[in-house]
Design a protein around this motif. Structure first.
Motif, PDB file in Angstrom:
ATOM      1  N   VAL A  54      15.432  20.204 -22.500  1.00 55.19           N
ATOM      2  CA  VAL A  54      15.206  20.689 -21.134  1.00 55.19           C
ATOM      3  C   VAL A  54      15.646  19.665 -20.078  1.00 55.19           C
ATOM      4  CG1 VAL A  54      13.399  21.256 -19.457  1.00 55.19           C
ATOM      5  CG2 VAL A  54      13.458  22.410 -21.671  1.00 55.19           C
ATOM      6  N   PRO A  55      15.312  18.367 -20.237  1.00 55.37           N
ATOM      7  CA  PRO A  55      15.819  17.406 -19.240  1.00 55.37           C
ATOM      8  C   PRO A  55      17.346  17.393 -19.147  1.00 55.37           C
ATOM      9  CG  PRO A  55      14.075  16.412 -20.547  1.00 55.37           C
ATOM     10  CD  PRO A  55      14.420  17.702 -21.207  1.00 55.37           C
ATOM     11  N   LEU A  56      18.007  17.591 -20.270  1.00 52.82           N
ATOM     12  CA  LEU A  56      19.469  17.632 -20.245  1.00 52.82           C
ATOM     13  C   LEU A  56      19.955  18.883 -19.527  1.00 52.82           C
ATOM     14  CD1 LEU A  56      20.147  16.521 -23.937  1.00 52.82           C
ATOM     15  CD2 LEU A  56      20.092  15.090 -21.883  1.00 52.82           C
ATOM     16  N   ALA A  57      19.277  20.004 -19.771  1.00 54.00           N
ATOM     17  CA  ALA A  57      19.654  21.251 -19.104  1.00 54.00           C
ATOM     18  C   ALA A  57      19.423  21.162 -17.602  1.00 54.00           C
ATOM     19  CB  ALA A  57      18.857  22.415 -19.687  1.00 54.00           C
ATOM     20  N   LEU A  58      18.446  20.356 -17.179  1.00 56.44           N
ATOM     21  CA  LEU A  58      18.158  20.191 -15.754  1.00 56.44           C
ATOM     22  C   LEU A  58      19.102  19.199 -15.083  1.00 56.44           C
ATOM     23  CD1 LEU A  58      14.245  20.140 -15.835  1.00 56.44           C
ATOM     24  CD2 LEU A  58      15.747  22.017 -15.132  1.00 56.44           C
ATOM     25  N   GLY A  59      19.999  18.614 -15.877  1.00 53.72           N
ATOM     26  CA  GLY A  59      21.009  17.738 -15.299  1.00 53.72           C
ATOM     27  C   GLY A  59      20.590  16.303 -15.096  1.00 53.72           C
ATOM     28  N   PHE A  60      19.595  15.816 -15.870  1.00 56.64           N
ATOM     29  CA  PHE A  60      19.152  14.434 -15.706  1.00 56.64           C
ATOM     30  C   PHE A  60      20.287  13.438 -15.969  1.00 56.64           C
ATOM     31  CE2 PHE A  60      15.364  16.167 -14.804  1.00 56.64           C
ATOM     32  CZ  PHE A  60      14.198  15.529 -15.164  1.00 56.64           C
ATOM     33  N   PHE A  61      21.237  13.830 -16.811  1.00 50.75           N
ATOM     34  CA  PHE A  61      22.385  12.969 -17.091  1.00 50.75           C
ATOM     35  C   PHE A  61      23.672  13.702 -16.727  1.00 50.75           C
ATOM     36  CE2 PHE A  61      18.978  11.582 -19.854  1.00 50.75           C
ATOM     37  CZ  PHE A  61      19.021  10.203 -19.736  1.00 50.75           C
ATOM     38  N   GLY A  62      23.614  14.466 -15.643  1.00 55.79           N
ATOM     39  CA  GLY A  62      24.745  15.288 -15.246  1.00 55.79           C
ATOM     40  C   GLY A  62      26.037  14.492 -15.117  1.00 55.79           C
ATOM     41  N   GLY A  63      27.087  14.992 -15.751  1.00 54.11           N
ATOM     42  CA  GLY A  63      28.377  14.319 -15.686  1.00 54.11           C
ATOM     43  C   GLY A  63      28.557  13.216 -16.688  1.00 54.11           C
ATOM     44  N   HIS A  64      27.530  12.917 -17.453  1.00 52.13           N
ATOM     45  CA  HIS A  64      27.616  11.834 -18.439  1.00 52.13           C
ATOM     46  C   HIS A  64      27.091  12.333 -19.789  1.00 52.13           C
ATOM     47  CE1 HIS A  64      28.561   8.968 -15.258  1.00 52.13           C
ATOM     48  NE2 HIS A  64      27.564   9.499 -14.569  1.00 52.13           N
ATOM     49  N   PRO A  65      27.852  13.166 -20.485  1.00 56.96           N
ATOM     50  CA  PRO A  65      27.361  13.743 -21.737  1.00 56.96           C
ATOM     51  C   PRO A  65      27.046  12.706 -22.806  1.00 56.96           C
ATOM     52  CG  PRO A  65      29.692  14.224 -21.421  1.00 56.96           C
ATOM     53  CD  PRO A  65      29.191  13.668 -20.134  1.00 56.96           C
ATOM     54  N   GLY A  98      26.259  15.496 -30.198  1.00 60.02           N
ATOM     55  CA  GLY A  98      25.540  15.941 -29.013  1.00 60.02           C
ATOM     56  C   GLY A  98      26.368  15.792 -27.754  1.00 60.02           C
ATOM     57  N   ALA A  99      27.132  14.704 -27.651  1.00 62.48           N
ATOM     58  CA  ALA A  99      27.977  14.501 -26.477  1.00 62.48           C
ATOM     59  C   ALA A  99      29.050  15.584 -26.381  1.00 62.48           C
ATOM     60  CB  ALA A  99      28.616  13.114 -26.525  1.00 62.48           C
ATOM     61  N   GLU A 100      29.635  15.947 -27.517  1.00 62.13           N
ATOM     62  CA  GLU A 100      30.649  17.007 -27.517  1.00 62.13           C
ATOM     63  C   GLU A 100      30.049  18.346 -27.081  1.00 62.13           C
ATOM     64  OE1 GLU A 100      33.958  16.997 -28.116  1.00 62.13           O
ATOM     65  OE2 GLU A 100      33.896  14.818 -28.173  1.00 62.13           O
ATOM     66  N   LEU A 101      28.849  18.631 -27.576  1.00 65.85           N
ATOM     67  CA  LEU A 101      28.196  19.888 -27.210  1.00 65.85           C
ATOM     68  C   LEU A 101      27.814  19.913 -25.732  1.00 65.85           C
ATOM     69  CD1 LEU A 101      25.946  20.408 -30.356  1.00 65.85           C
ATOM     70  CD2 LEU A 101      27.906  21.802 -29.689  1.00 65.85           C
ATOM     71  N   LEU A 102      27.304  18.780 -25.241  1.00 61.83           N
ATOM     72  CA  LEU A 102      26.951  18.727 -23.822  1.00 61.83           C
ATOM     73  C   LEU A 102      28.196  18.865 -22.950  1.00 61.83           C
ATOM     74  CD1 LEU A 102      24.266  15.883 -23.744  1.00 61.83           C
ATOM     75  CD2 LEU A 102      23.900  18.328 -23.465  1.00 61.83           C
TER      76      LEU A 102
END
Length: 239
Positions: free
Chosen positions: A44-55, A122-126
């Motif tokens: 969920v934090p990833l979906a909310l963009g906590f690391f947006g632009g940095h997969p 995970g980085a590829e999927l993000l």
């Protein structure tokens, strides 16, 4: 069911209360639900963009968070099975190596493969916008562990792992596998579920064969199944 879910959550992760002497067999049907809870907390934090632009940063946080919230319990089993498998020993010597608290070369390599694999996949999927597959992976991993229990109910060795085996009845095993497949399908579509199931099937076959060859199964095998199942789900999402 709620009581068993909380007991399983506390045993498999840091997210639930510690329960003294839980009924492990009764907790087995809740394993995929625990995976879903863990997956949502991580994704969920990833979906909310906590690391947006940095997969890559997001995937690294996902891998570290997974390790921290499970206390390294499953990764330890993954490393122990790798050490014992790499020793080319059989029977009691195999399980003695597995129980040794010292880590060997194969165990170290297994830990590296697991952590780097989770981060890279995970980085590829993000990067591809498939964040919910990272939430589904822990569900698939615990579904694979229940499937392994169902295949090896007659091979229990002393320990917590053997206490879980009676809970993996045919009905529970089928339901847990179906839950894992449904999670992959919902998160990534039909092909993600198909590839994830195919890769998990290969792992299930190999771990079952190894357990039968060595004459037993323990909690380390189940931890190895969880970690391998998570990697298979992530790889299946890319394929």
């Amino acid at each position: 069911m709620w009581r068993h879910y909380l007991a399983a959550l506390g045993f498999l992760t840091r997210l639930g209360p510690a329960v003294r002497d839980p009924d492990m067999a009764a907790c087995v049907p809740c394993f995929p639900l625990v995976g879903a809870t863990l997956g949502l907390v991580l994704a969920v934090p990833l979906a909310l963009g906590f690391f947006g632009g940095h997969p890559l940063a997001g995937a690294f946080a996902y891998a570290v968070g997974n390790l921290a919230l499970t206390r390294g319990l499953h990764l330890d089993g993954f490393a122990d099975v790798a050490d014992a498998w790499g020793s080319f020993t059989r029977g009691e010597r195999f399980f003695a190596i597995m129980k040794d608290s010292r880590i060997g070369a194969f165990g170290g390599m297994a830990i590296a493969v697991a952590l780097v694999g989770q981060t890279a996949l995970g980085a590829e999927l993000l990067g591809a916008g498939k964040v919910w597959l990272l939430a589904a992976a822990p569900v698939a991993g615990r579904g694979l562990a229940v499937a392994l229990m169902g295949c090896c109910r007659d091979l229990g060795r002393p320990g917590l792992g053997s206490l879980c085996l009676p809970g993996a009845t045919n009905r529970v095993t089928v339901c847990c596998i179906a839950f894992g497949l449904a999670a992959l399908w919902a998160a990534g579509g039909l092909w993600a579920a198909a590839w994830g199931a195919a890769l998990c099937g290969v792992v299930l076959w190999r771990l079952t064969a190894l357990a039968r060859e060595q004459g037993g199964i323990n909690g380390d095998f189940l931890g190895a199944a969880i970690v391998a199942g998570e990697l298979c789900a992530l790889a299946g999402g890319l394929l």
